[in-house]
Design a protein around this motif. Structure first.
Motif, PDB file in Angstrom:
ATOM      1  N   LEU A 289     -15.175  42.604  71.472  1.00 20.67           N
ATOM      2  CA  LEU A 289     -13.910  42.135  70.770  1.00 20.67           C
ATOM      3  C   LEU A 289     -14.285  40.632  69.973  1.00 20.67           C
ATOM      4  O   LEU A 289     -14.973  40.121  70.536  1.00 20.67           O
ATOM      5  CB  LEU A 289     -12.628  42.200  71.891  1.00 20.67           C
ATOM      6  CG  LEU A 289     -12.354  43.330  72.448  1.00 20.67           C
ATOM      7  CD1 LEU A 289     -10.952  43.062  73.250  1.00 20.67           C
ATOM      8  CD2 LEU A 289     -11.820  44.437  71.124  1.00 20.67           C
ATOM      9  N   ASN A 290     -13.728  40.633  68.947  1.00 18.72           N
ATOM     10  CA  ASN A 290     -13.504  39.577  68.205  1.00 18.72           C
ATOM     11  C   ASN A 290     -12.723  38.444  69.014  1.00 18.72           C
ATOM     12  O   ASN A 290     -11.575  38.690  69.198  1.00 18.72           O
ATOM     13  CB  ASN A 290     -12.782  39.786  66.825  1.00 18.72           C
ATOM     14  CG  ASN A 290     -12.751  38.466  66.024  1.00 18.72           C
ATOM     15  OD1 ASN A 290     -12.812  37.497  66.381  1.00 18.72           O
ATOM     16  ND2 ASN A 290     -12.535  38.796  64.945  1.00 18.72           N
ATOM     17  N   PRO A 291     -13.248  37.319  69.351  1.00 20.78           N
ATOM     18  CA  PRO A 291     -12.539  36.491  70.562  1.00 20.78           C
ATOM     19  C   PRO A 291     -11.329  35.757  69.602  1.00 20.78           C
ATOM     20  O   PRO A 291     -10.663  35.176  70.236  1.00 20.78           O
ATOM     21  CB  PRO A 291     -13.577  35.758  70.798  1.00 20.78           C
ATOM     22  CG  PRO A 291     -14.836  35.432  69.717  1.00 20.78           C
ATOM     23  CD  PRO A 291     -14.627  37.011  69.182  1.00 20.78           C
ATOM     24  N   LYS A 292     -11.346  35.886  68.128  1.00 18.35           N
ATOM     25  CA  LYS A 292     -10.178  34.844  67.492  1.00 18.35           C
ATOM     26  C   LYS A 292      -9.351  35.972  66.706  1.00 18.35           C
ATOM     27  O   LYS A 292      -8.977  35.391  65.825  1.00 18.35           O
ATOM     28  CB  LYS A 292     -11.089  33.957  66.506  1.00 18.35           C
ATOM     29  CG  LYS A 292     -11.876  32.742  67.371  1.00 18.35           C
ATOM     30  CD  LYS A 292     -12.299  31.742  66.423  1.00 18.35           C
ATOM     31  CE  LYS A 292     -13.067  30.469  67.447  1.00 18.35           C
ATOM     32  NZ  LYS A 292     -13.147  29.318  66.785  1.00 18.35           N
ATOM     33  N   PHE A 293      -9.462  37.180  67.122  1.00 17.39           N
ATOM     34  CA  PHE A 293      -8.800  38.023  66.348  1.00 17.39           C
ATOM     35  C   PHE A 293      -7.218  38.157  66.863  1.00 17.39           C
ATOM     36  O   PHE A 293      -7.096  38.144  68.062  1.00 17.39           O
ATOM     37  CB  PHE A 293      -9.406  39.600  66.532  1.00 17.39           C
ATOM     38  CG  PHE A 293      -8.291  40.526  65.902  1.00 17.39           C
ATOM     39  CD1 PHE A 293      -8.379  40.870  64.443  1.00 17.39           C
ATOM     40  CD2 PHE A 293      -7.699  41.441  66.859  1.00 17.39           C
ATOM     41  CE1 PHE A 293      -7.528  41.934  63.952  1.00 17.39           C
ATOM     42  CE2 PHE A 293      -6.740  42.253  66.295  1.00 17.39           C
ATOM     43  CZ  PHE A 293      -6.706  42.461  64.916  1.00 17.39           C
ATOM     44  N   ALA A 294      -6.292  38.187  66.027  1.00 21.27           N
ATOM     45  CA  ALA A 294      -4.738  38.528  66.490  1.00 21.27           C
ATOM     46  C   ALA A 294      -4.096  39.468  65.249  1.00 21.27           C
ATOM     47  O   ALA A 294      -4.241  39.344  64.291  1.00 21.27           O
ATOM     48  CB  ALA A 294      -4.161  37.133  66.432  1.00 21.27           C
ATOM     49  N   PRO A 295      -3.781  40.570  65.822  1.00 22.44           N
ATOM     50  CA  PRO A 295      -3.140  41.614  64.913  1.00 22.44           C
ATOM     51  C   PRO A 295      -1.827  41.096  64.211  1.00 22.44           C
ATOM     52  O   PRO A 295      -1.225  39.862  64.668  1.00 22.44           O
ATOM     53  CB  PRO A 295      -2.546  42.483  65.745  1.00 22.44           C
ATOM     54  CG  PRO A 295      -2.380  41.884  67.388  1.00 22.44           C
ATOM     55  CD  PRO A 295      -3.660  40.974  67.349  1.00 22.44           C
ATOM     56  N   GLY A 296      -1.455  41.566  63.082  1.00 22.25           N
ATOM     57  CA  GLY A 296      -0.498  40.912  62.298  1.00 22.25           C
ATOM     58  C   GLY A 296      -1.020  40.530  60.921  1.00 22.25           C
ATOM     59  O   GLY A 296      -2.173  40.730  60.341  1.00 22.25           O
ATOM     60  N   GLY A 297      -0.044  39.499  60.343  1.00 19.27           N
ATOM     61  CA  GLY A 297      -0.582  39.152  58.956  1.00 19.27           C
ATOM     62  C   GLY A 297      -1.837  38.173  59.014  1.00 19.27           C
ATOM     63  O   GLY A 297      -1.925  37.504  60.024  1.00 19.27           O
ATOM     64  N   PHE A 298      -2.600  38.072  58.068  1.00 17.76           N
ATOM     65  CA  PHE A 298      -3.636  37.100  57.820  1.00 17.76           C
ATOM     66  C   PHE A 298      -4.041  36.867  56.389  1.00 17.76           C
ATOM     67  O   PHE A 298      -3.212  37.265  55.316  1.00 17.76           O
ATOM     68  CB  PHE A 298      -4.956  37.898  58.225  1.00 17.76           C
ATOM     69  CG  PHE A 298      -5.353  38.897  57.388  1.00 17.76           C
ATOM     70  CD1 PHE A 298      -6.235  38.762  56.397  1.00 17.76           C
ATOM     71  CD2 PHE A 298      -4.778  40.369  57.676  1.00 17.76           C
ATOM     72  CE1 PHE A 298      -6.716  39.721  55.511  1.00 17.76           C
ATOM     73  CE2 PHE A 298      -5.225  41.280  56.736  1.00 17.76           C
ATOM     74  CZ  PHE A 298      -6.132  41.058  55.524  1.00 17.76           C
ATOM     75  N   ALA A 299      -4.635  35.649  56.415  1.00 17.56           N
ATOM     76  CA  ALA A 299      -4.624  35.113  54.875  1.00 17.56           C
ATOM     77  C   ALA A 299      -6.125  34.305  54.760  1.00 17.56           C
ATOM     78  O   ALA A 299      -6.296  33.429  55.630  1.00 17.56           O
ATOM     79  CB  ALA A 299      -3.631  34.375  54.306  1.00 17.56           C
ATOM     80  N   LEU A 300      -6.973  34.852  53.869  1.00 19.25           N
ATOM     81  CA  LEU A 300      -8.253  33.992  53.477  1.00 19.25           C
ATOM     82  C   LEU A 300      -8.344  33.655  52.057  1.00 19.25           C
ATOM     83  O   LEU A 300      -8.446  34.782  51.228  1.00 19.25           O
ATOM     84  CB  LEU A 300      -9.342  34.982  53.973  1.00 19.25           C
ATOM     85  CG  LEU A 300     -10.653  34.285  53.679  1.00 19.25           C
ATOM     86  CD1 LEU A 300     -11.005  33.151  54.916  1.00 19.25           C
ATOM     87  CD2 LEU A 300     -11.728  35.148  54.281  1.00 19.25           C
ATOM     88  N   GLN A 301      -8.464  32.575  51.687  1.00 25.66           N
ATOM     89  CA  GLN A 301      -8.554  32.051  50.326  1.00 25.66           C
ATOM     90  C   GLN A 301     -10.115  32.001  50.071  1.00 25.66           C
ATOM     91  O   GLN A 301     -10.806  31.460  50.873  1.00 25.66           O
ATOM     92  CB  GLN A 301      -7.920  30.895  50.004  1.00 25.66           C
ATOM     93  CG  GLN A 301      -6.380  31.007  49.915  1.00 25.66           C
ATOM     94  CD  GLN A 301      -5.627  29.664  49.532  1.00 25.66           C
ATOM     95  OE1 GLN A 301      -5.955  29.333  48.486  1.00 25.66           O
ATOM     96  NE2 GLN A 301      -4.642  29.252  50.115  1.00 25.66           N
ATOM     97  N   VAL A 302     -10.561  32.498  48.847  1.00 27.12           N
ATOM     98  CA  VAL A 302     -12.032  32.412  48.356  1.00 27.12           C
ATOM     99  C   VAL A 302     -12.244  31.542  47.192  1.00 27.12           C
ATOM    100  O   VAL A 302     -11.339  32.209  46.324  1.00 27.12           O
ATOM    101  CB  VAL A 302     -12.739  33.830  48.664  1.00 27.12           C
ATOM    102  CG1 VAL A 302     -14.309  33.738  48.013  1.00 27.12           C
ATOM    103  CG2 VAL A 302     -12.560  34.625  49.771  1.00 27.12           C
ATOM    104  N   GLU A 303     -12.784  30.492  47.180  1.00 29.76           N
ATOM    105  CA  GLU A 303     -13.061  29.858  46.039  1.00 29.76           C
ATOM    106  C   GLU A 303     -13.960  30.208  45.211  1.00 29.76           C
ATOM    107  O   GLU A 303     -14.157  30.607  43.893  1.00 29.76           O
ATOM    108  CB  GLU A 303     -12.960  28.417  46.244  1.00 29.76           C
ATOM    109  CG  GLU A 303     -12.971  27.532  44.988  1.00 29.76           C
ATOM    110  CD  GLU A 303     -13.059  26.183  45.288  1.00 29.76           C
ATOM    111  OE1 GLU A 303     -11.918  25.379  45.460  1.00 29.76           O
ATOM    112  OE2 GLU A 303     -14.169  25.467  45.595  1.00 29.76           O
ATOM    113  N   THR A 304     -15.337  30.264  45.847  1.00 24.98           N
ATOM    114  CA  THR A 304     -16.602  30.742  45.198  1.00 24.98           C
ATOM    115  C   THR A 304     -17.612  31.308  46.015  1.00 24.98           C
ATOM    116  O   THR A 304     -17.345  31.217  47.231  1.00 24.98           O
ATOM    117  CB  THR A 304     -17.554  29.259  44.546  1.00 24.98           C
ATOM    118  OG1 THR A 304     -17.631  28.610  45.630  1.00 24.98           O
ATOM    119  CG2 THR A 304     -16.634  28.635  43.700  1.00 24.98           C
TER     120      THR A 304
END
Length: 496
Positions: free
Chosen positions: A338-353
Motif C-alpha cells: 500500500l501507498n503509505p501516504k494515500f488517502a481516498p477522496g479529493g486530491f490536487a497536484l499542480q504541475v509547473e514544468t
C-alpha cells in the motif's frame, strides 16, 4: 464485496477514455473524421519533439535571418522574431511567426517577456556592408562606392555589432537555462496542444469509479479529482497521447518535474513502447502540502511494472524512444503493497514544468559573425589579397573590429555559444559541400541558404558548442561529408 454494495460503473466514461487514447481504432477514426483533433495533436506533438521551447531569431528580416525563420517553421519549431518594425516584418516573414518589437541597441527593450520560454537564440543582426537583396557580380566596385547601407536607422558598427550583441547576450544570460536541460512542457505558458495531449486514465478502465482531470490554471496545470476504493479500484491518473515520433531523450539523465501537492505520494510514469497496456516505468515521489518542489527522476531509477507487478528481468528504460508520460495517484505502491501516504477522496497536484535534465551542453546562442574579423592590423597580412571588408575596415567604421568585440562579449557571457564566421555571403542556391576551418585564414563564398541550414544543425549538435569557426562552400561539390563529421573536426575555443 457483494453486488449490492458495489458502486455504479460508468461504461460511457470507460469508452470515452479508450477512444481518446485510440485504443478502439474504429471509434477513434470516427472522432477524427468529425473533429480532426487527433491530426492537430499529432502535428503539435511533433512540434514539441522538435523544438522543446521557443527559438528566438534576432535580425529575422535580414538575408540570413529570414531563411533561418523559414527553416525553423518548416520543421515545426516555435519561433519568435525580434524585430524593429512588426508591420514590415509581418510582410517579410508571414503570419506563422510570433513577432516581438525590440532593439538590441536599446537594452530596456530586451525584457523578460522577450525571453519567456526561449530555449535558444540565433543572432543574425549586424550592420550590412552589402545590398539587401544579395551580392552583385562587381562587389569590389560596390564597396568602393558606398558609405555603407544600414536598415531602418543609421547605426554604427560599434553600436550594433558590439554594444547590441553584448546587450542581447547579457539578456540571454539572465534568462536561458543554466543547466543542460530541455523543456518538455511549460504550463506557465500554456498552448493549445497541451489541451489536446493530456487526458485522464482512471480506474474506470478496470471497473472502478475514481475520476480525475487535468486543466490549465494560472501558471500551472492542475491534476485533480476524487479517488475511490469502491469496486476494488483506487487510482486516478493523467497521461499523454503517444508522441509521434517518440521523444529521443537518450542524451539526458532523467526527468525533472516542478510540482505543488497535497502531501500525498504520487507516481511519475514513462513508456518506451506504443502499446496501450504495455510495460510502464514508474517512480514514486512524496509531495509537501502547498509547497513547490523540484522532483528529479533518474531514468536508471525507474521501476518496470506490468499490471501493478514489478518485472525482475526486464531491461532498463529506453530513453531513446519515449512514447508517453503519466502522473498517477494510487492506493498501491508495487506488488500489492500500500501507498503509505494515500488517502481516498479529493486530491490536487499542480504541475509547473516537465523537463529532461542532465544532457550534454548544447549551444544556446548562435552568432553570425564574419570571416576576416581578426585580419585587419594582423602582421603579415597582404591587404591586396583580402576581401573588400578587410581592406576597407577603417572606411567602414571598423566593422570587422567591432564584430570581433561582439564575439568576445559572447564568449565572456557564460552562455553556451557557437560563433559562425561565413565567408562572402551570396544569394546562390544552397546544398553545396561546406568547409569548416578555424584560425580565420580562409577566403571564399557561401550561400545564405547554407548558413541558415547550418544554424538549425547547430541547435542539435553538442560538438559545436563553445566553438568559433569559418565556413565556405566547396566549389562544384554537393554536400558531403555529413554534418556530424564536419562538427567532429571542430575544437572548442580556449576559454578562460
Amino acid at each position: 464485496m457483494t453486488e449490492k454494495n458495489r458502486s455504479r460503473w460508468d461504461a460511457g466514461r470507460f469508452l470515452e477514455t479508450l477512444t481518446y487514447f485510440e485504443v478502439i481504432p474504429f471509434l477513434s477514426c470516427l472522432k477524427r473524421l468529425f473533429t480532426g483533433s487527433r491530426d492537430q495533436a499529432k502535428q503539435q506533438s511533433q512540434s514539441r519533439g522538435q523544438s522543446m521551447g521557443v527559438i528566438l531569431v534576432a535580425g529575422a528580416t535580414g538575408g540570413v535571418g529570414k531563411r533561418v525563420v523559414r527553416r525553423l517553421l518548416e520543421r515545426n519549431y516555435q519561433v519568435r522574431a525580434l524585430v524593429r518594425d512588426s508591420q514590415r516584418a509581418r510582410e517579410i516573414l508571414g503570419g506563422k511567426v510570433e513577432l516581438f518589437e525590440a532593439d538590441i541597441t536599446i537594452p530596456e527593450t530586451l525584457t523578460p517577456q522577450l525571453m519567456n520560454n526561449v530555449s535558444a537564440i540565433v543572432c543574425c543582426t549586424g550592420v550590412r556592408v552589402q545590398p539587401v537583396e544579395g551580392d552583385t557580380p562587381d562587389r569590389a566596385k560596390y564597396y568602393q562606392g558606398i558609405k555603407f547601407y544600414m536598415p531602418e536607422v543609421v547605426d554604427s558598427p560599434e553600436i550594433v555589432d558590439y554594444q547590441g550583441i553584448n546587450n542581447l547576450v547579457q539578456a540571454a544570460a539572465r534568462s536561458l537555462p543554466k543547466a543542460a536541460s530541455t523543456l518538455l512542457f511549460d504550463f506557465k505558458t500554456p498552448t493549445q496542444d497541451m489541451k489536446e495531449t493530456w487526458g485522464a486514465v482512471d480506474d474506470v478502465v478496470m471497473g472502478g469509479v475514481s475520476e480525475s482531470s487535468i486543466r490549465l490554471i494560472d501558471n500551472a496545470a492542475l491534476f485533480t479529482g476524487i479517488v475511490s476504493t469502491a469496486n476494488s479500484g483506487g487510482f486516478a491518473s493523467v497521461r499523454t497521447r503517444n508522441f509521434d515520433p517518440p521523444l529521443n531523450l537518450a542524451e539526458y539523465e532523467g526527468i525533472e518535474v516542478r510540482v505543488k501537492g497535497d502531501g500525498q505520494r504520487y507516481k511519475f510514469i514513462l513508456r518506451s513502447e506504443a502499446k496501450w497496456d504495455g510495460i510502464s516505468y514508474c517512480y514514486s515521489f512524496d509531495t509537501e502540502k502547498d509547497c513547490w518542489i523540484d522532483v528529479r527522476i533518474p531514468f536508471e531509477a525507474l521501476i518496470p511494472v506490468f499490471r501493478a507487478k514489478t518485472l525482475k528481468d526486464t531491461p532498463g528504460f529506453d530513453s531513446s524512444q519515449v512514447y508517453a508520460l503519466q502522473l498517477m495517484l494510487s492506493k498501491f505502491e508495487y506488488d500489492g503493497s500500500l501507498n503509505p501516504k494515500f488517502a481516498p477522496g479529493g486530491f490536487a497536484l499542480q504541475v509547473e514544468t516537465v523537463k529532461a535534465y542532465g544532457g550534454a551542453t548544447k549551444t544556446l546562442f548562435i552568432m553570425i559573425s564574419s570571416a576576416g574579423v581578426t585580419r585587419p592590423g594582423r602582421p603579415g597580412i597582404n591587404l591586396e589579397e583580402e576581401p573588400p571588408a578587410v581592406r576597407m575596415n577603417d572606411q567602414l567604421g571598423g566593422i570587422l573590429t567591432w564584430k570581433l568585440r561582439g564575439e568576445d562579449a559572447v564568449r565572456e557571457s557564460g552562455v553556451p555559444y557557437t560563433i559562425i564566421r561565413p565567408c562572402a555571403l551570396t544569394e546562390e542556391p544552397g546544398g553545396k559541400a561546406l568547409v569548416f576551418e578555424q584560425g580565420d585564414n580562409i577566403r571564399g563564398k557561401v550561400s545564405r541558404e547554407d548558413i541558415a541550414e547550418l544554424c538549425l544543425q547547430i541547435l542539435e549538435q553538442p560538438k559545436a558548442c563553445n566553438c568559433t569557426f569559418e565556413v565556405k562552400e566547396e566549389a562544384n561539390e554537393v554536400r558531403s561529408p555529413s554534418w556530424e563529421s564536419l562538427f567532429s573536426r571542430l575544437k572548442a575555443d580556449d576559454l578562460p
